[in-house]
Design a protein around this motif. Structure first.
Motif, PDB file in Angstrom:
ATOM      1  N   SER A  10     -31.093  -6.657  13.376  1.00  0.00           N
ATOM      2  CA  SER A  10     -32.370  -7.040  13.966  1.00  0.00           C
ATOM      3  C   SER A  10     -33.069  -5.814  14.511  1.00  0.00           C
ATOM      4  O   SER A  10     -32.446  -4.963  15.151  1.00  0.00           O
ATOM      5  CB  SER A  10     -32.191  -8.057  15.095  1.00  0.00           C
ATOM      6  N   GLU A  41     -34.296  -9.232   8.508  1.00  0.00           N
ATOM      7  CA  GLU A  41     -33.224  -9.588   9.440  1.00  0.00           C
ATOM      8  C   GLU A  41     -32.981 -11.097   9.436  1.00  0.00           C
ATOM      9  O   GLU A  41     -33.932 -11.885   9.379  1.00  0.00           O
ATOM     10  CB  GLU A  41     -33.544  -9.115  10.855  1.00  0.00           C
ATOM     11  N   VAL A  63     -38.093 -12.257   8.938  1.00  0.00           N
ATOM     12  CA  VAL A  63     -36.973 -12.974   9.544  1.00  0.00           C
ATOM     13  C   VAL A  63     -36.606 -14.122   8.611  1.00  0.00           C
ATOM     14  O   VAL A  63     -37.396 -15.047   8.425  1.00  0.00           O
ATOM     15  CB  VAL A  63     -37.336 -13.511  10.946  1.00  0.00           C
TER      16      VAL A  63
END
Length: 365
Positions: A10, A41, A63
């Motif tokens: 992350s 991530e 994400v």
């Protein structure tokens, strides 16, 4: 712009993610040198509900759902990149991410494994001849590491890597810098670290033992996983400290402590991000002893080095406010001159240019 698909744990959250500061520093600096980075991530470990930053203007962030379908969709985006990076320690489906993103990379793209915990990664490969990364090493263009020095470079080459180059941790002076002290962080010694099994014995020696030896002094412990009831009475455990508060945490105490994990200390040449965060804030740093510290900071002038808990206690007993300030300022001057992420990004740019000059656009040259 040279397009980079970067797959890591992350960049938005430091929650149970010690590599966040490193990712932010290096990617931000890369963007200034002609790299257009998309950081991929997984939505895992509750990190997205503990974001330290929102998406900045120097990186794109994808994400992706921590599911097999989410992984397939994220990996497919590697096909659009000139450079494909898989970092160690994503924590979710690491082997599958590695195989899928490298399979998706277009012909001619640079394929990079970026190791943010080389001792652990090497140990896993050395113990298992069928380790996925070990089998793929000869097909990758280069391994980058954020620490380790010659022992790590030799170990990777012995396992089949074409090359291994350290891109060390560093300082982003825009993010980590001197800040006004805050009363909640006042202490004689501050220590910031998540609780991890392979660091626990060293924390007991270098932090908890000095606290027990100096009951009249105040000790501050930040990070996840610590139980106040298990600590000496003069240790105040305050839980997770977001990166926005790291400058004040490093500036306020008389000194701040760095304790390497067992594997990092044994390997040497592995300065944690905490080292540069503390120095960048002008904090007086006490670090456990590990080989190679002189490459980054000069002992007794820019950093205090402790062999054990007794050394930490003795250093605190002798540390005056004036000496604390002098050490912190000397460290700040050194890291600004030699150890910024901008310097690391230039090193990376030059390395990639040597490897594949045609892959870099004019902005990245």
């Amino acid at each position: 712009m040279t397009r980079v698909a970067f797959y890591g744990s992350s960049i938005l959250s430091s929650y149970w993610n010690g590599a966040a500061t490193y990712y932010r520093g290096i990617v931000k600096a890369m963007s200034r040198h002609g790299f257009d980075v998309t950081f991929h991530e997984p939505d895992a470990y509750d990190r997205q509900s503990h974001r330290d930053i929102e998406i900045p203007d120097w990186v794109r962030v994808n994400v992706w759902p921590a599911t097999s379908e989410g992984l397939r969709e994220a990996a497919a985006q590697a096909a659009d990149a000139d450079i494909v990076v898989k970092a160690s320690g994503v924590g979710y489906a690491d082997d599958q991410i590695l195989t899928q993103v490298m399979a998706a990379a277009r012909p001619g793209a640079l394929r990079i494994f970026w190791d943010v915990d080389a001792p652990a990664t090497l140990a896993a490969m050395q113990q298992d001849p069928d380790d996925v990364l070990r089998r793929m090493l000869p097909d990758l263009d280069v391994v980058l590491t954020y620490g380790g020095g010659d022992p790590v470079v030799r170990a990777y080459r012995d396992l089949g890597a074409r090359d291994c180059v350290p891109i060390y941790n560093a300082l982003d002076p825009d993010t980590h810098h001197p800040a006004p002290p805050q009363d909640r962080f006042r202490a004689d010694l501050g220590f910031l670290a998540n609780r991890l099994p392979d660091r626990e014995a060293r924390v007991a020696e270098f932090f908890l033992r000095p606290a027990a030896m100096l009951p009249q002094r105040r000790f501050l412990l930040g990070g996840s996983g610590w139980n106040q009831g298990d600590l000496p009475g003069n240790v105040n455990a305050i839980g997770h400290v977001g990166t926005a508060d790291h400058n004040a945490f490093n500036t306020t105490p008389r000194a701040v402590l760095n304790v390497a994990r067992d594997s990092m200390a044994a390997t040497g040449f592995s300065p944690a991000t905490r080292v540069f965060e503390a120095a960048g804030a002008g904090g007086c740093l006490i670090t456990d002893a590990w080989e190679g510290i002189e490459l980054f900071l000069t002992p007794d002038k820019e950093v205090l080095v402790a062999r054990d808990g007794q050394d930490v206690a003795d250093a605190l007993a002798d540390l005056t406010p004036d000496r604390s300030q002098a050490i912190g300022q000397a460290a700040l001057k050194r890291v600004l001159a030699e150890h910024t992420y901008d310097r690391r990004a230039i090193q990376l740019r030059d390395l990639l240019h040597q490897m594949r000059p045609e892959i870099l656009t004019e902005e990245a040259q």
